[in-house]
Design an enzyme around this catalytic site. Structure first.
Site, PDB file in Angstrom:
ATOM      1  N   TRP A 104       0.852  -1.187   0.000  1.00 43.53           N
ATOM      2  CA  TRP A 104       0.000   0.000   0.000  1.00 43.53           C
ATOM      3  C   TRP A 104       0.882   1.229   0.000  1.00 43.53           C
ATOM      4  O   TRP A 104       1.823   1.324   0.783  1.00 43.53           O
ATOM      5  CB  TRP A 104      -0.928   0.037   1.232  1.00 43.53           C
ATOM      6  CG  TRP A 104      -1.595   1.378   1.308  1.00 43.53           C
ATOM      7  CD1 TRP A 104      -2.589   1.839   0.491  1.00 43.53           C
ATOM      8  CD2 TRP A 104      -1.253   2.454   2.189  1.00 43.53           C
ATOM      9  NE1 TRP A 104      -2.885   3.137   0.817  1.00 43.53           N
ATOM     10  CE2 TRP A 104      -2.100   3.543   1.841  1.00 43.53           C
ATOM     11  CE3 TRP A 104      -0.341   2.619   3.221  1.00 43.53           C
ATOM     12  CZ2 TRP A 104      -2.041   4.774   2.504  1.00 43.53           C
ATOM     13  CZ3 TRP A 104      -0.269   3.832   3.879  1.00 43.53           C
ATOM     14  CH2 TRP A 104      -1.126   4.903   3.530  1.00 43.53           C
TER      15      TRP A 104
ATOM     16  N   GLU B 258      -3.106  -2.924  -2.338  1.00 42.57           N
ATOM     17  CA  GLU B 258      -4.267  -2.321  -1.670  1.00 42.57           C
ATOM     18  C   GLU B 258      -4.618  -0.977  -2.306  1.00 42.57           C
ATOM     19  O   GLU B 258      -3.755  -0.126  -2.479  1.00 42.57           O
ATOM     20  CB  GLU B 258      -3.934  -2.124  -0.184  1.00 42.57           C
ATOM     21  CG  GLU B 258      -5.032  -1.432   0.620  1.00 42.57           C
ATOM     22  CD  GLU B 258      -4.690  -1.316   2.104  1.00 42.57           C
ATOM     23  OE1 GLU B 258      -3.556  -1.657   2.506  1.00 42.57           O
ATOM     24  OE2 GLU B 258      -5.568  -0.870   2.877  1.00 42.57           O
TER      25      GLU B 258
ATOM     26  N   ASP C  61      -9.734  -2.652   1.358  1.00 44.17           N
ATOM     27  CA  ASP C  61      -9.876  -2.184   2.737  1.00 44.17           C
ATOM     28  C   ASP C  61     -11.219  -1.460   2.772  1.00 44.17           C
ATOM     29  O   ASP C  61     -11.461  -0.553   1.974  1.00 44.17           O
ATOM     30  CB  ASP C  61      -8.706  -1.226   3.040  1.00 44.17           C
ATOM     31  CG  ASP C  61      -8.757  -0.611   4.422  1.00 44.17           C
ATOM     32  OD1 ASP C  61      -9.843  -0.147   4.826  1.00 44.17           O
ATOM     33  OD2 ASP C  61      -7.709  -0.556   5.102  1.00 44.17           O
TER      34      ASP C  61
ATOM     35  N   HIS D 200     -11.681   2.298   2.374  1.00 40.29           N
ATOM     36  CA  HIS D 200     -11.065   2.966   1.232  1.00 40.29           C
ATOM     37  C   HIS D 200     -11.996   3.200   0.049  1.00 40.29           C
ATOM     38  O   HIS D 200     -11.562   3.210  -1.093  1.00 40.29           O
ATOM     39  CB  HIS D 200      -9.847   2.163   0.771  1.00 40.29           C
ATOM     40  CG  HIS D 200      -8.725   2.201   1.759  1.00 40.29           C
ATOM     41  ND1 HIS D 200      -7.474   1.728   1.498  1.00 40.29           N
ATOM     42  CD2 HIS D 200      -8.674   2.689   3.030  1.00 40.29           C
ATOM     43  CE1 HIS D 200      -6.697   1.901   2.556  1.00 40.29           C
ATOM     44  NE2 HIS D 200      -7.407   2.471   3.501  1.00 40.29           N
TER      45      HIS D 200
ATOM     46  N   HIS E 167      -8.775  -5.889   4.137  1.00 43.12           N
ATOM     47  CA  HIS E 167      -8.474  -5.210   5.399  1.00 43.12           C
ATOM     48  C   HIS E 167      -9.816  -4.880   6.007  1.00 43.12           C
ATOM     49  O   HIS E 167     -10.627  -4.177   5.382  1.00 43.12           O
ATOM     50  CB  HIS E 167      -7.675  -3.915   5.164  1.00 43.12           C
ATOM     51  CG  HIS E 167      -6.202  -4.128   5.202  1.00 43.12           C
ATOM     52  ND1 HIS E 167      -5.303  -3.097   5.067  1.00 43.12           N
ATOM     53  CD2 HIS E 167      -5.469  -5.257   5.399  1.00 43.12           C
ATOM     54  CE1 HIS E 167      -4.071  -3.595   5.162  1.00 43.12           C
ATOM     55  NE2 HIS E 167      -4.145  -4.895   5.355  1.00 43.12           N
TER      56      HIS E 167
ATOM     57  N   ASP F  18     -11.856   7.387   6.163  1.00 42.80           N
ATOM     58  CA  ASP F  18     -11.040   6.214   6.497  1.00 42.80           C
ATOM     59  C   ASP F  18     -10.444   6.364   7.894  1.00 42.80           C
ATOM     60  O   ASP F  18      -9.238   6.447   8.064  1.00 42.80           O
ATOM     61  CB  ASP F  18      -9.931   6.093   5.434  1.00 42.80           C
ATOM     62  CG  ASP F  18      -9.027   4.907   5.668  1.00 42.80           C
ATOM     63  OD1 ASP F  18      -9.523   3.877   6.155  1.00 42.80           O
ATOM     64  OD2 ASP F  18      -7.824   5.013   5.366  1.00 42.80           O
TER      65      ASP F  18
ATOM     66  N   ASP G  65     -10.373   4.394  10.466  1.00 35.05           N
ATOM     67  CA  ASP G  65      -9.800   3.213  11.112  1.00 35.05           C
ATOM     68  C   ASP G  65     -10.219   3.059  12.568  1.00 35.05           C
ATOM     69  O   ASP G  65      -9.393   2.795  13.437  1.00 35.05           O
ATOM     70  CB  ASP G  65      -8.273   3.210  10.963  1.00 35.05           C
ATOM     71  CG  ASP G  65      -7.841   2.895   9.534  1.00 35.05           C
ATOM     72  OD1 ASP G  65      -8.125   1.780   9.075  1.00 35.05           O
ATOM     73  OD2 ASP G  65      -7.265   3.782   8.869  1.00 35.05           O
TER      74      ASP G  65
ATOM     75  N   ASP H 165      -7.388  -4.025  10.276  1.00 32.42           N
ATOM     76  CA  ASP H 165      -6.616  -2.795  10.086  1.00 32.42           C
ATOM     77  C   ASP H 165      -7.342  -1.610  10.723  1.00 32.42           C
ATOM     78  O   ASP H 165      -8.210  -1.008  10.106  1.00 32.42           O
ATOM     79  CB  ASP H 165      -6.401  -2.554   8.577  1.00 32.42           C
ATOM     80  CG  ASP H 165      -5.531  -1.327   8.320  1.00 32.42           C
ATOM     81  OD1 ASP H 165      -4.860  -0.863   9.259  1.00 32.42           O
ATOM     82  OD2 ASP H 165      -5.519  -0.832   7.175  1.00 32.42           O
TER      83      ASP H 165
HETATM   84  C1  RNT Z   1      -3.898   2.977   4.907  1.00 34.57           C
HETATM   85  C2  RNT Z   1      -4.045   1.533   4.623  1.00 34.57           C
HETATM   86  C3  RNT Z   1      -2.924   0.652   5.127  1.00 34.57           C
HETATM   87  C4  RNT Z   1      -2.462   1.018   6.510  1.00 34.57           C
HETATM   88  C5  RNT Z   1      -1.458   0.062   7.108  1.00 34.57           C
HETATM   89  C6  RNT Z   1      -0.805   0.610   8.316  1.00 34.57           C
HETATM   90  O1  RNT Z   1      -5.005   3.704   4.598  1.00 34.57           O
HETATM   91  O2  RNT Z   1      -5.259   1.066   5.104  1.00 34.57           O
HETATM   92  O3  RNT Z   1      -3.327  -0.662   5.065  1.00 34.57           O
HETATM   93  O4  RNT Z   1      -3.527   1.151   7.386  1.00 34.57           O
HETATM   94  O5  RNT Z   1      -0.563  -0.311   6.143  1.00 34.57           O
HETATM   95 ZN    ZN Z   2      -5.615  -1.022   5.012  1.00 30.29          ZN
END
Ligand code: RNT
Ligand code: ZN
Length: 416
Positions: free
Chosen positions: A181, A222, A256, A259, A283, A291, A293, A323
């Site tokens: 990524w 990714e 992910d 994303h 992810h 995003d 997380d 993730d």
């Molecule tokens: C970032 C991506 C990636 C990271 C990790 C730490 O937006 O999701 O996967 O979160 O590599």
């Molecule tokens: Zn990710």
């Protein structure tokens, strides 16, 4: 009859075998990301987190060293049921006293301690080159950089990581998913959207030209729609990564679920991808408006993604990794909660009468389908979950937080 026996009978009435569901779940590997333990800091640099991602919050007690991170991760292992893989980022290389290797010169030996940890727990390792938080990220660019020296440095990093991924697979006996990524992109309207993508394509091809055993290393790419500070353009977009994977033997796409545009659902993308890709990766995260997380919870879209994986027969073909990174709450709690939530989602999916529901759809009994789908929502999953935890020797939901608190008091609070 105990609670589990009664619940089991209720599921059986719908044609669901809860014992079989639990047995399946125990064996499915899910990758636990090392970066929740220290806010994506890593061990190889002092600078800030870059690449358009951000960890917010400053809850006390974060892991400051490899020893602390390992101890915390092992605590999370203890607090979670099911099979794990350890997901390591290249920035978590562990150097001897006085030793240092830059990212383009990393070697397997810098990850020997991770292998030890994996072997101790009899689990595999997944790996990620780290294309952020480093002074050689030039003008926010790595593999797409127009500066050939910069681009070469990052290509060499990718090559080094393939060798490390192969080492992980050989040592653990379990294939290593290596996820690429990059945050490369532009804050404002670019004049050239294709050039960076052509360079990215070429960089990936150079990285993958390193000889490696395709049964041991499973590279994936990714995608992302935007990042903080790179709102207008991201080189590694969905179309780019999907097309790259589709046209390069042995390369998987990675989705992910943070994303995409907020109304796009990865749960709907999974079955579409299952039609074309023999294998792909995920992810699993929780985006809140962007995003962000956030910690994965047992919410609707999480359940829906698990449901699609299970009912499309994806458990053997989809590599699942978590993730998220939250620094505003107890990190061990956050870490374990996300893993437990995904386990719950998989259990829920495995305890769904998928065949029965499918046949209602195929015979156009759509009223009955709705009735059954609604009925399934109130089946006693909690009893099955408790039984699953019991069988795995893991603390139940009622006492889970007590364990976290105890660890905070005994270990985390001493980190001052
Ligand atoms: C970032 C991506 C990636 C990271 C990790 C730490 O937006 O999701 O996967 O979160 O590599
Ligand atoms: Zn990710």
């Amino acid at each position: 009859m105990n609670g589990y026996e009664a619940a089991k009978a209720k599921y059986a009435a719908y044609g669901v075998d809860t014992d079989a569901a639990m047995e399946t779940l125990k064996k499915i590997p899910v990758a636990l990301h090392c970066w929740q333990g220290d806010d994506v800091k890593g061990f190889d640099h002092d600078g800030p987190l870059s690449g358009g991602i951000q960890t917010t919050g400053n809850y006390p007690g974060k892991a400051r060293t490899a020893e602390e991170l390992f101890a915390d991760m092992e605590k999370v292992f203890e607090l979670t049921p099911g099979t794990k893989k350890i997901n390591v980022h290249a920035s978590y290389a562990i150097f001897e006293e006085g030793e240092f290797a830059d990212r383009d010169k990393l070697e397997p030996k810098h990850f020997a301690k991770w292998v030890e940890l994996a072997k101790k727990h009899k689990v595999g390792i997944d790996f990620n080159p780290t294309y952020f938080s480093h002074d050689k990220v030039k003008d926010g660019l790595t593999l797409t950089s127009p500066d050939e020296e910069t681009r070469k440095f990052w290509i060499d990093h990718g090559k080094a990581c393939i060798r490390i991924a192969e080492y992980f697979a050989k040592e653990t006996g379990i294939p290593c998913v290596m996820n690429i990524w990059i945050g490369d992109g532009y804050k404002d309207i670019p004049a050239d959207r294709m050039g960076p993508r052509l360079r990215y394509k070429d960089s990936l091809e150079q990285i993958l030209s390193v000889p490696y055993d395709k049964n041991l290393v499973k590279p994936c790419v990714e995608s992302k729609v935007f990042g903080i500070g790179v709102e207008s353009y991201t080189a590694g977009s969905a179309e780019f990564t999907l097309s790259f994977a589709a046209t390069h033997e042995g390369v998987m796409p990675l989705m992910d679920n943070g994303h995409y545009h907020p109304t796009e659902m990865v749960s709907d993308k999974i079955p579409a991808m299952m039609c074309f890709y023999p294998e792909f990766a995920l992810h699993i995260t929780r985006p809140v408006r962007w995003d962000s997380d956030h910690v994965v919870l047992f919410d609707d879209e999480t359940k829906e993604m698990a449901k699609e994986i299970v009912r499309c027969g994806g458990l053997e073909r989809i590599y699942m990794a978590l993730d998220y990174f939250d620094a505003s709450i107890n990190r061990i709690f956050a870490w374990a909660t996300g893993f437990r939530s995904w386990q719950k989602a998989l259990l829920s999916a495995l305890c769904t009468p998928n065949e029965m529901l499918k046949s209602l759809q195929d015979t156009n009994q759509l009223s009955k389908l709705m009735a059954m789908q609604e009925a399934c929502k109130l089946l006693p999953l909690g009893e099955i979950w408790e039984e699953y935890l019991r069988q795995c020797g893991v603390v139940d939901d009622l006492h889970f937080y007590d364990e976290v608190e105890k660890y905070e008091k005994e270990v985390l609070s001493l980190r001052v």
